[in-house]
Scaffold this motif. Sequence first.
Motif, short mmCIF file in Angstrom:
data_model
loop_
_atom_site.label_atom_id
_atom_site.label_comp_id
_atom_site.label_asym_id
_atom_site.label_seq_id
_atom_site.Cartn_x
_atom_site.Cartn_y
_atom_site.Cartn_z
N VAL A 186 -10.68 -30.90 53.86
CA VAL A 186 -11.25 -31.74 52.01
C VAL A 186 -9.96 -31.13 51.02
O VAL A 186 -9.63 -30.03 51.15
CB VAL A 186 -12.50 -30.23 51.76
N SER A 187 -10.23 -32.05 50.05
CA SER A 187 -9.13 -32.36 49.10
C SER A 187 -9.69 -31.35 47.91
O SER A 187 -11.03 -32.03 47.90
CB SER A 187 -8.56 -33.43 49.23
N ILE A 188 -9.13 -30.74 47.69
CA ILE A 188 -9.74 -29.69 46.80
C ILE A 188 -8.78 -29.97 45.17
O ILE A 188 -7.47 -29.48 45.68
CB ILE A 188 -10.54 -28.76 46.89
N ASN A 189 -9.00 -28.98 44.25
CA ASN A 189 -8.74 -28.41 42.94
C ASN A 189 -9.08 -27.27 43.11
O ASN A 189 -10.32 -27.01 43.26
CB ASN A 189 -8.63 -29.03 41.24
N ILE A 190 -8.25 -26.28 42.40
CA ILE A 190 -8.61 -24.76 42.35
C ILE A 190 -7.75 -24.33 41.01
O ILE A 190 -6.71 -25.17 40.60
CB ILE A 190 -7.67 -24.00 43.27
N VAL A 191 -8.95 -23.87 39.87
CA VAL A 191 -8.32 -22.94 38.87
C VAL A 191 -9.29 -21.46 38.98
O VAL A 191 -9.88 -21.05 39.74
CB VAL A 191 -9.99 -23.32 37.79
N LEU A 192 -7.47 -20.94 38.67
CA LEU A 192 -7.50 -19.84 38.84
C LEU A 192 -7.61 -19.22 37.33
O LEU A 192 -7.17 -19.42 36.44
CB LEU A 192 -6.03 -19.15 39.11
N VAL A 193 -8.41 -18.15 37.44
CA VAL A 193 -8.76 -17.23 36.03
C VAL A 193 -7.89 -15.32 36.48
O VAL A 193 -8.78 -15.29 37.52
CB VAL A 193 -10.20 -17.39 36.47
N LYS A 194 -7.07 -15.52 35.86
CA LYS A 194 -6.68 -13.17 35.88
C LYS A 194 -6.83 -13.24 34.79
O LYS A 194 -6.16 -13.30 33.84
CB LYS A 194 -5.54 -13.85 36.30
N GLU A 195 -7.06 -11.44 34.62
CA GLU A 195 -6.90 -10.82 33.38
C GLU A 195 -5.40 -10.23 33.59
O GLU A 195 -5.13 -9.83 34.33
CB GLU A 195 -7.84 -9.67 34.21
N LEU A 196 -5.62 -9.97 32.11
CA LEU A 196 -4.21 -9.47 31.52
C LEU A 196 -4.31 -8.36 31.32
O LEU A 196 -5.79 -7.45 30.61
CB LEU A 196 -3.70 -10.45 30.85
N ASN A 197 -3.28 -6.93 31.26
CA ASN A 197 -3.96 -5.83 30.51
C ASN A 197 -4.72 -5.25 30.96
O ASN A 197 -5.70 -4.94 30.40
CB ASN A 197 -3.41 -6.02 29.45
#
Length: 361
Positions: A186-197
């Motif tokens: 399956v072809s997908i896009n990925i959005v990554l959300v990472k916390e800083l500090n």
Amino acid sequence: IVPAKYSMFENLKDLGKGKNNGLRIHYMIAVNARTHDILGITDLRIIDEDIKHTDISLEDESDIWFFVANQTFNKIDQYLSKEEADKLKKRCIFVGDRESDDFSLLFNLKNIGLKFIIRSQYNRTTDSDKTLDQLEKNSIKYGDHYDIEVSITNGGKRTATVEQSVLIDIQVCPPKKKEYSKMEPVSINIVLVKELNVPKNTDPIHWRLLTDVVIDKKSHCNFVVICYKTRWTIEEINKGAKTGCKIESRQFTCCEHIYPLISMIFVVAWRILSIRDLARKEDDTPIEEAFSEEECNYLKDRFTEEKTETSTVADAMDFIARLGGFLGSYKNPGWIVLWKGWFKFVNHVEGHALARKILKR
């Protein structure tokens, strides 16, 4: 949901994590991604036995996600013309948390043309033989870091600083199991959300959102995150059913009696939540936009009796909370007083409507 333990409730499903004899509730809610308004519950399934007994198309419990999503599409086709249904379905997005990260769901949603945003739970393999964890190192940063408010374990909230990055056009391969043998990548896009500090003794935010929504600029990336955040609304409805109505403490002795209550409670929880949120966001909204004619008649007469000049949704919710015992010692009333107040409110409205009919005779 784990009902109180009575003999007639034995032999229900084992929910895992030490919870036995319980009911699983699968349902979907419709939320406006732009305004976050809760439009309603689109489908609700109560599972108390082997999933195969629910519908012949279901083989195991992971199938329920696609089943419920497909039922929603069927309802759109049922109530709208083909032209209107096709337009609406193009705007629909299935949003799911980690428990809905099942490859068969991704594959089937792609096939019926329903867009999706699903938080990843598994480190899946791609067509390049690299895993999603390995590919994250090559993600492209989108936009500056920003603050979001997230819930914490004790029921409170905290502010976290996060950054976004994306992976475009990733081919995710099906698991190497027999049941997935006929499925293609399956072809997908990925959005990554990472916390800083990240603060000490705090679990960091790390969301990996799988989606087939087109992402070619920052606003699209933000849209995916906003849509995922609207999914948290369902937790508020769960809290309303469990904490407010205490559905798990109801003293029924057989399943046939608790089923109608479950269906009713989730609808009432949705309505209270939608009115509560409207009161908080737009406190000057007239009561006519959130309450029925009979409810408005009662509220107007009650406000007149109390010599209150205003009649907004916020005023009405404050009144309902006070019926439930809210004293105003803190800013927002909780679910327990809202439920107590709501049931008194419904009784008052019925009595008021009956009195008006008698006076007209």
